[in-house]
Design a protein around this motif. Sequence first.
Motif, PDB file in Angstrom:
ATOM      1  N   LEU A 101       9.404   5.162 -24.281  1.00  0.00           N
ATOM      2  CA  LEU A 101      10.576   5.159 -23.401  1.00  0.00           C
ATOM      3  C   LEU A 101      10.130   5.832 -22.114  1.00  0.00           C
ATOM      4  O   LEU A 101       9.439   6.847 -22.153  1.00  0.00           O
ATOM      5  CB  LEU A 101      11.719   5.970 -24.010  1.00  0.00           C
ATOM      6  N   THR A 102      10.556   5.299 -20.994  1.00  0.00           N
ATOM      7  CA  THR A 102      10.067   5.811 -19.716  1.00  0.00           C
ATOM      8  C   THR A 102      11.176   6.565 -18.986  1.00  0.00           C
ATOM      9  O   THR A 102      12.259   6.021 -18.797  1.00  0.00           O
ATOM     10  CB  THR A 102       9.563   4.640 -18.854  1.00  0.00           C
ATOM     11  N   TYR A 103      10.861   7.803 -18.581  1.00  0.00           N
ATOM     12  CA  TYR A 103      11.901   8.603 -17.913  1.00  0.00           C
ATOM     13  C   TYR A 103      11.544   8.910 -16.455  1.00  0.00           C
ATOM     14  O   TYR A 103      12.225   9.716 -15.809  1.00  0.00           O
ATOM     15  CB  TYR A 103      12.187   9.896 -18.697  1.00  0.00           C
ATOM     16  N   GLY A 104      10.502   8.288 -15.934  1.00  0.00           N
ATOM     17  CA  GLY A 104      10.180   8.534 -14.525  1.00  0.00           C
ATOM     18  C   GLY A 104       9.209   7.499 -13.991  1.00  0.00           C
ATOM     19  O   GLY A 104       8.407   6.937 -14.754  1.00  0.00           O
ATOM     20  N   THR A 105       9.331   7.212 -12.722  1.00  0.00           N
ATOM     21  CA  THR A 105       8.350   6.319 -12.078  1.00  0.00           C
ATOM     22  C   THR A 105       7.962   6.929 -10.727  1.00  0.00           C
ATOM     23  O   THR A 105       8.741   7.694 -10.145  1.00  0.00           O
ATOM     24  CB  THR A 105       8.937   4.918 -11.764  1.00  0.00           C
ATOM     25  N   ARG A 106       6.793   6.557 -10.243  1.00  0.00           N
ATOM     26  CA  ARG A 106       6.431   6.985  -8.886  1.00  0.00           C
ATOM     27  C   ARG A 106       7.113   6.056  -7.882  1.00  0.00           C
ATOM     28  O   ARG A 106       7.496   4.928  -8.214  1.00  0.00           O
ATOM     29  CB  ARG A 106       4.921   6.936  -8.690  1.00  0.00           C
ATOM     30  N   GLY A 107       7.266   6.536  -6.664  1.00  0.00           N
ATOM     31  CA  GLY A 107       7.734   5.669  -5.589  1.00  0.00           C
ATOM     32  C   GLY A 107       6.514   5.085  -4.887  1.00  0.00           C
ATOM     33  O   GLY A 107       5.385   5.235  -5.358  1.00  0.00           O
ATOM     34  N   ASN A 108       6.739   4.424  -3.762  1.00  0.00           N
ATOM     35  CA  ASN A 108       5.590   3.882  -3.046  1.00  0.00           C
ATOM     36  C   ASN A 108       5.879   3.797  -1.545  1.00  0.00           C
ATOM     37  O   ASN A 108       6.968   3.403  -1.142  1.00  0.00           O
ATOM     38  CB  ASN A 108       5.258   2.476  -3.573  1.00  0.00           C
ATOM     39  N   ALA A 109       4.883   4.210  -0.753  1.00  0.00           N
ATOM     40  CA  ALA A 109       4.970   4.041   0.705  1.00  0.00           C
ATOM     41  C   ALA A 109       3.865   3.059   1.076  1.00  0.00           C
ATOM     42  O   ALA A 109       2.678   3.367   0.906  1.00  0.00           O
ATOM     43  CB  ALA A 109       4.752   5.378   1.397  1.00  0.00           C
ATOM     44  N   CYS A 110       4.263   1.868   1.530  1.00  0.00           N
ATOM     45  CA  CYS A 110       3.274   0.828   1.856  1.00  0.00           C
ATOM     46  C   CYS A 110       3.007   0.822   3.360  1.00  0.00           C
ATOM     47  O   CYS A 110       3.958   0.851   4.151  1.00  0.00           O
ATOM     48  CB  CYS A 110       3.799  -0.548   1.446  1.00  0.00           C
ATOM     49  N   PHE A 111       1.742   0.758   3.719  1.00  0.00           N
ATOM     50  CA  PHE A 111       1.360   0.815   5.146  1.00  0.00           C
ATOM     51  C   PHE A 111       0.576  -0.408   5.586  1.00  0.00           C
ATOM     52  O   PHE A 111      -0.224  -0.961   4.818  1.00  0.00           O
ATOM     53  CB  PHE A 111       0.507   2.063   5.413  1.00  0.00           C
ATOM     54  N   PHE A 112       0.804  -0.799   6.850  1.00  0.00           N
ATOM     55  CA  PHE A 112      -0.028  -1.790   7.530  1.00  0.00           C
ATOM     56  C   PHE A 112      -0.725  -1.050   8.670  1.00  0.00           C
ATOM     57  O   PHE A 112      -0.059  -0.323   9.421  1.00  0.00           O
ATOM     58  CB  PHE A 112       0.815  -2.907   8.168  1.00  0.00           C
ATOM     59  N   VAL A 113      -2.037  -1.222   8.787  1.00  0.00           N
ATOM     60  CA  VAL A 113      -2.737  -0.650   9.943  1.00  0.00           C
ATOM     61  C   VAL A 113      -3.456  -1.804  10.650  1.00  0.00           C
ATOM     62  O   VAL A 113      -4.334  -2.449  10.099  1.00  0.00           O
ATOM     63  CB  VAL A 113      -3.644   0.549   9.545  1.00  0.00           C
ATOM     64  N   GLU A 114      -2.971  -2.043  11.877  1.00  0.00           N
ATOM     65  CA  GLU A 114      -3.417  -3.236  12.605  1.00  0.00           C
ATOM     66  C   GLU A 114      -4.345  -2.830  13.753  1.00  0.00           C
ATOM     67  O   GLU A 114      -4.024  -1.915  14.506  1.00  0.00           O
ATOM     68  CB  GLU A 114      -2.164  -3.928  13.159  1.00  0.00           C
ATOM     69  N   VAL A 115      -5.493  -3.498  13.841  1.00  0.00           N
ATOM     70  CA  VAL A 115      -6.397  -3.246  14.972  1.00  0.00           C
ATOM     71  C   VAL A 115      -6.640  -4.579  15.666  1.00  0.00           C
ATOM     72  O   VAL A 115      -7.008  -5.565  15.034  1.00  0.00           O
ATOM     73  CB  VAL A 115      -7.741  -2.627  14.524  1.00  0.00           C
ATOM     74  N   GLU A 116      -6.442  -4.601  16.994  1.00  0.00           N
ATOM     75  CA  GLU A 116      -6.529  -5.862  17.736  1.00  0.00           C
ATOM     76  C   GLU A 116      -7.360  -5.672  19.001  1.00  0.00           C
ATOM     77  O   GLU A 116      -7.168  -4.710  19.741  1.00  0.00           O
ATOM     78  CB  GLU A 116      -5.106  -6.313  18.115  1.00  0.00           C
ATOM     79  N   SER A 117      -8.277  -6.629  19.206  1.00  0.00           N
ATOM     80  CA  SER A 117      -9.118  -6.522  20.411  1.00  0.00           C
ATOM     81  C   SER A 117      -8.638  -7.465  21.511  1.00  0.00           C
ATOM     82  O   SER A 117      -8.748  -7.179  22.690  1.00  0.00           O
ATOM     83  CB  SER A 117     -10.566  -6.862  20.066  1.00  0.00           C
ATOM     84  N   GLY A 118      -8.131  -8.601  21.152  1.00  0.00           N
ATOM     85  CA  GLY A 118      -7.708  -9.598  22.141  1.00  0.00           C
ATOM     86  C   GLY A 118      -7.016 -10.725  21.412  1.00  0.00           C
ATOM     87  O   GLY A 118      -6.646 -10.585  20.254  1.00  0.00           O
TER      88      GLY A 118
END
Length: 492
Positions: free
Chosen positions: A211-228
């Motif tokens: 039986l499960t009494y807890g879960t982790r949450g989640n923070a999802c990230f995007f990291v964008e690098v653009e040259s042109g």
Amino acid sequence: MSSSSSALETEIFQYIDLHQNVLVENLEEWVAVESDSVQPGLRKEVIRMMALVANRLKVLGATVNSVNLGSHQLPDGQNLPLPPVILAELGKDPQKPTVCFYGHVDVQPAKKDDGWKTDPYTLTEINGNLYGRGATDNKGPVLAWIYAVETFKALKLAMPVNFKFVIEGMEEAGSLGLEELLEEEKRCFFADVDYIVISDNVWLSNRKPALTYGTRGNACFFVEVESGDKDLHSGTFGGIIHEPMTDLIALLDSLVDPTGHIQIPGIYDNVAALREEERKLYESIEFDLEEHKNNCRVKKFLYDTKEEILLHLWRYPSLSIHGIEGAFHEPGIKTVIPAKVIGKFSIRQVPHMDLSVVKQQVVEYLENVFSKRNSPNKLKVSMPLGAKPWVADINDPLYIAARRAARTVFREDPDFIRDGSTIPIARMFQTITQKSVIMLPIGAADDGEHSQNEKISRYNYVEGTKVFAAFLLEISKLHGQLQEISNTKTDN
Ligand SMILES: C[C@H](N)C(=O)N[C@@H](Cc1c[nH]cn1)C(=O)O
Ligand SMILES: [Zn+2]
Ligand SMILES: [Zn+2]
């Protein structure tokens, strides 16, 4: 505590055993729908899946409301319709408690070429295991609940509880729109709900129920690098420009060290201190490290002891890098310098981390690392999804009823566990409805959620359906007893 089944339970269990092939056929029909909520091109399949669910619940006799949630915008500006959320109900007897079950019927992406032994969308039984995408996460358990309820009807038995279903099709993409719906329905659909049950995770072991009494949450990230605005030839331009991919790899590499420690300053500051009794609780849990290594096909974990492993799965944050959009990933050689790449990573959240603080820490850290590279490229960091962790009180009647039900079916006490993964809705349910929530899993630790060759065993699927039916009887009994006690107190 008695673990033998009553005559009523025996009748119900026999019916489920006899009709198990119908259960499997229904799962086959549902697995055949490629209801992948992650890939925009498959959204129509998710919507088709929701229609199948609505029909199935109508056949069960439920009143079904498919709530339209409108649309959402993708990072590239494209607008996509959100699948409806199904709110369905069966029974409105004020003398009975109301149990609300939440499940999802969208799935993670799967392709045969990813290394599946069988076609992911053709349910295939091999040695008692039912292989297919969504078999355990979460189509199988959703169907098991439907069958548990249907068994009472088929045997012409009074349903011990009123039953509500909340079924969504966007869980794997962050349960978009669901929080708003919960807020809107707080005083309507959810007003008379007493208990909330979720079966969207797996046991800690391959054989022992949990039986499960807890879960982790989640923070999802995007990291964008653009040259042109265009990709370049690496022979013609390689060596004279700051390449976005090189910047991105450096940024991603700076996030976590080889011991698994997250390098972002302050990230562990708000993690709740570990109490001694909690540490002791972990010591008493049965957990086979070798079995777990075998399930995930790795030779070595980052930690050596059971306690450390459980703490790092359930109780501490972890950072995982998931992929790079825009990078060349096909077989063969393509000598390109991609102009824009987006790295994707997430940080699992534990009490008492604060999502807005985490976001700020990540943005500041990546900007700082990037500034030291003196790159003229453009950096953009965003957090498209944030879900909070959830922890429940294991003394709640829900856990007592579920423990009894698991004991009746499996003849042993279930483990009380937490889960390292995230069900965004668990915490939202608790906060918005103020009702207690349980996660009652029926899948085993080797089911391979999100992985190649996902499965649920026929045994777990069938016995799990029995646990759900037994749980309905137990919670109805307990609820009645609690009502009596509270009425006696009021009378005095
Ligand atoms: C546990 C559940 N079956 C699941 O797989 N949830 C996903 C939800 C999520 C979290 N971040 C983005 N999606 C998961 O834990 O990865
Ligand atoms: Zn799931
Ligand atoms: Zn999942």
